[in-house]
Design an enzyme around this catalytic site. Structure first.
Site, PDB file in Angstrom:
ATOM      1  N   ASN A 129       0.839  -1.215   0.000  1.00  0.00           N
ATOM      2  CA  ASN A 129       0.000   0.000   0.000  1.00  0.00           C
ATOM      3  C   ASN A 129       0.866   1.253   0.000  1.00  0.00           C
ATOM      4  OD1 ASN A 129      -3.016  -0.433   0.107  1.00  0.00           O
ATOM      5  ND2 ASN A 129      -2.306  -1.976   1.570  1.00  0.00           N
ATOM      6  N   ARG A 160       4.069   1.839  25.847  1.00  0.00           N
ATOM      7  CA  ARG A 160       3.419   2.189  24.581  1.00  0.00           C
ATOM      8  C   ARG A 160       3.521   3.695  24.357  1.00  0.00           C
ATOM      9  NH1 ARG A 160      -0.210  -0.683  21.655  1.00  0.00           N
ATOM     10  NH2 ARG A 160      -0.743  -2.097  23.340  1.00  0.00           N
ATOM     11  N   MET A 206       1.323  -2.658  12.318  1.00  0.00           N
ATOM     12  CA  MET A 206       0.749  -3.713  13.146  1.00  0.00           C
ATOM     13  C   MET A 206       0.808  -3.426  14.651  1.00  0.00           C
ATOM     14  SD  MET A 206      -0.462  -5.616  10.885  1.00  0.00           S
ATOM     15  CE  MET A 206      -0.954  -7.104  11.745  1.00  0.00           C
ATOM     16  N   LEU A 241      -2.012   2.010  18.382  1.00  0.00           N
ATOM     17  CA  LEU A 241      -1.505   3.295  18.885  1.00  0.00           C
ATOM     18  C   LEU A 241      -2.302   3.722  20.114  1.00  0.00           C
ATOM     19  CD1 LEU A 241      -1.127   4.812  15.345  1.00  0.00           C
ATOM     20  CD2 LEU A 241       0.776   4.497  16.953  1.00  0.00           C
ATOM     21  N   ASN A 278      -6.350   4.911   8.163  1.00  0.00           N
ATOM     22  CA  ASN A 278      -5.895   3.527   8.056  1.00  0.00           C
ATOM     23  C   ASN A 278      -6.629   2.863   6.900  1.00  0.00           C
ATOM     24  OD1 ASN A 278      -4.666   1.031   8.899  1.00  0.00           O
ATOM     25  ND2 ASN A 278      -6.615   0.441   9.829  1.00  0.00           N
ATOM     26  N   HIS A 285      -8.109  -0.922   5.858  1.00  0.00           N
ATOM     27  CA  HIS A 285      -8.435  -2.225   6.446  1.00  0.00           C
ATOM     28  C   HIS A 285      -9.046  -3.097   5.346  1.00  0.00           C
ATOM     29  CE1 HIS A 285      -9.460  -5.068   9.583  1.00  0.00           C
ATOM     30  NE2 HIS A 285     -10.632  -5.202   9.008  1.00  0.00           N
ATOM     31  N   SER A 301     -11.616  -0.783   3.181  1.00  0.00           N
ATOM     32  CA  SER A 301     -12.108   0.495   3.691  1.00  0.00           C
ATOM     33  C   SER A 301     -10.937   1.375   4.100  1.00  0.00           C
ATOM     34  CB  SER A 301     -12.965   0.276   4.953  1.00  0.00           C
ATOM     35  OG  SER A 301     -13.954  -0.702   4.753  1.00  0.00           O
ATOM     36  N   ASP A 310     -10.220  -0.248  14.356  1.00  0.00           N
ATOM     37  CA  ASP A 310     -10.949  -0.411  13.088  1.00  0.00           C
ATOM     38  C   ASP A 310     -12.380   0.137  13.149  1.00  0.00           C
ATOM     39  OD1 ASP A 310      -8.689  -1.703  12.061  1.00  0.00           O
ATOM     40  OD2 ASP A 310      -9.419  -3.693  12.626  1.00  0.00           O
ATOM     41  N   ALA A 316      -7.568  -3.972  -4.956  1.00  0.00           N
ATOM     42  CA  ALA A 316      -8.532  -2.881  -4.725  1.00  0.00           C
ATOM     43  C   ALA A 316      -7.958  -1.855  -3.744  1.00  0.00           C
ATOM     44  CB  ALA A 316      -9.844  -3.454  -4.195  1.00  0.00           C
ATOM     45  N   GLU A 317      -7.260  -2.334  -2.721  1.00  0.00           N
ATOM     46  CA  GLU A 317      -6.655  -1.415  -1.743  1.00  0.00           C
ATOM     47  C   GLU A 317      -5.716  -0.442  -2.433  1.00  0.00           C
ATOM     48  OE1 GLU A 317      -4.963  -3.230   1.835  1.00  0.00           O
ATOM     49  OE2 GLU A 317      -6.180  -5.006   1.489  1.00  0.00           O
TER      50      GLU A 317
HETATM   51  C1  GRF Z   1      -3.187  -4.680   3.923  1.00  0.00           C
HETATM   52  O1  GRF Z   1      -4.065  -5.712   3.598  1.00  0.00           O
HETATM   53  C2  GRF Z   1      -3.873  -3.640   4.743  1.00  0.00           C
HETATM   54  O2  GRF Z   1      -5.233  -3.494   4.423  1.00  0.00           O
HETATM   55  C3  GRF Z   1      -3.745  -4.171   6.139  1.00  0.00           C
HETATM   56  O3  GRF Z   1      -2.463  -4.754   6.189  1.00  0.00           O
HETATM   57  C4  GRF Z   1      -2.080  -5.142   4.866  1.00  0.00           C
HETATM   58  C5  GRF Z   1      -0.783  -4.450   4.598  1.00  0.00           C
HETATM   59  O4  GRF Z   1      -0.215  -4.854   3.377  1.00  0.00           O
HETATM   60  N1  GRF Z   1      -3.951  -3.137   7.118  1.00  0.00           N
HETATM   61  P1  GRF Z   1       0.988  -4.020   2.768  1.00  0.00           P
HETATM   62  O5  GRF Z   1       2.085  -3.988   3.835  1.00  0.00           O
HETATM   63  O6  GRF Z   1       0.490  -2.653   2.443  1.00  0.00           O
HETATM   64  O7  GRF Z   1       1.425  -4.789   1.564  1.00  0.00           O
END
Ligand code: GRF
Length: 217
Positions: free
Chosen positions: A17, A68, A93, A96, A110, A112, A139, A148, A176-177
């Site tokens: 992404n 944290r 991952m 926060l 973000n 998701h 999304s 989320d 799609a992302e």
């Molecule tokens: C993606 O599927 C995103 O929606 C989710 O984690 C994944 C990250 O993939 N939050 P990348 O590191 O962007 O390839």
């Protein structure tokens, strides 16, 4: 010259992404630029993608901080030092802290891999298939303290085919992302989408808001 919004991107891994955002930012009419990429994991693929694009990277390992808050403060400092005014989580991952999220209220988003508010959390594609859903998707949403759960900016729908595995659905969703995130960031950077209290305010988003969902896949 357009005045581009400076964006900090937080990652933990592959960074596909991030790559989609880097590619979008290469267009001279794109209203955002990536000010820095921050990873909480050293040596991940996403850091290499940023370096190849000439973007400043930082590794801020969460394991080096004893709370944290201390970790989040370190990230906050890096973002501010790079003059980022918007933050995109892209496969980041770590959860926060509420104080970080509130500091960046309305400027922290973000992506998701589900049609929220369904299928929050991890192992999304396996759960979508097990639930027998025929349509899934992705999304982009504002981040709020609850995981989320923030106000949704844009979504894309993705079919679930008979015989899909979590991996095949993940790769269809990822395609799609990679279209949705640059679209959502454009709308944010142009001020056409903004968080107004707890709801999203839209302006000039195309006829019937058509830019906000199912961009041509
Ligand atoms: C993606 O599927 C995103 O929606 C989710 O984690 C994944 C990250 O993939 N939050 P990348 O590191 O962007 O390839």
């Amino acid at each position: 010259m357009i005045d581009r919004t400076r964006v900090g991107v937080l990652i933990s891994g592959r960074g596909s992404n991030l790559q989609a955002l880097i590619d979008a930012c290469r267009s001279c009419d794109y209203p955002a630029t990536i000010a820095c990429v921050v990873s909480n994991v050293a040596g991940v693929e996403g850091l290499g993608r940023a370096e190849r694009a000439g973007i400043t990277t930082h590794t801020v390992p969460h394991t080096a901080y004893n709370s944290r808050k201390a970790f989040d403060d370190a990230i906050d400092q890096v973002l501010r030092a790079s003059n980022a005014t918007l933050v995109c989580l892209a496969g980041f991952m770590r959860v926060l802290s509420d104080s970080f999220v509130l500091k960046w209220h309305g400027r922290l988003v973000n992506i998701h891999p589900s049609l929220l508010p369904g299928f929050k959390g991890l192992n999304v594609h396996r759960r979508v298939i097990e639930a027998g859903a025929r349509i899934s998707g992705c999304s982009v949403h504002f981040v709020v303290p609850e995981l989320d759960s923030g106000p949704i900016i844009a979504q894309a729908a993705v079919p679930v085919w008979p015989g899909d595995t979590p991996d095949s659905l993940a790769s269809r969703t990822l395609a799609a992302e990679h279209k949705l995130y640059p679209l959502a960031l454009r709308l944010l950077a142009e001020g056409r989408v903004a968080l107004d209290g707890q709801s999203v305010h839209f302006r000039d988003v195309g006829e019937a808001g058509g830019e906000l969902f199912s961009p041509p896949l």
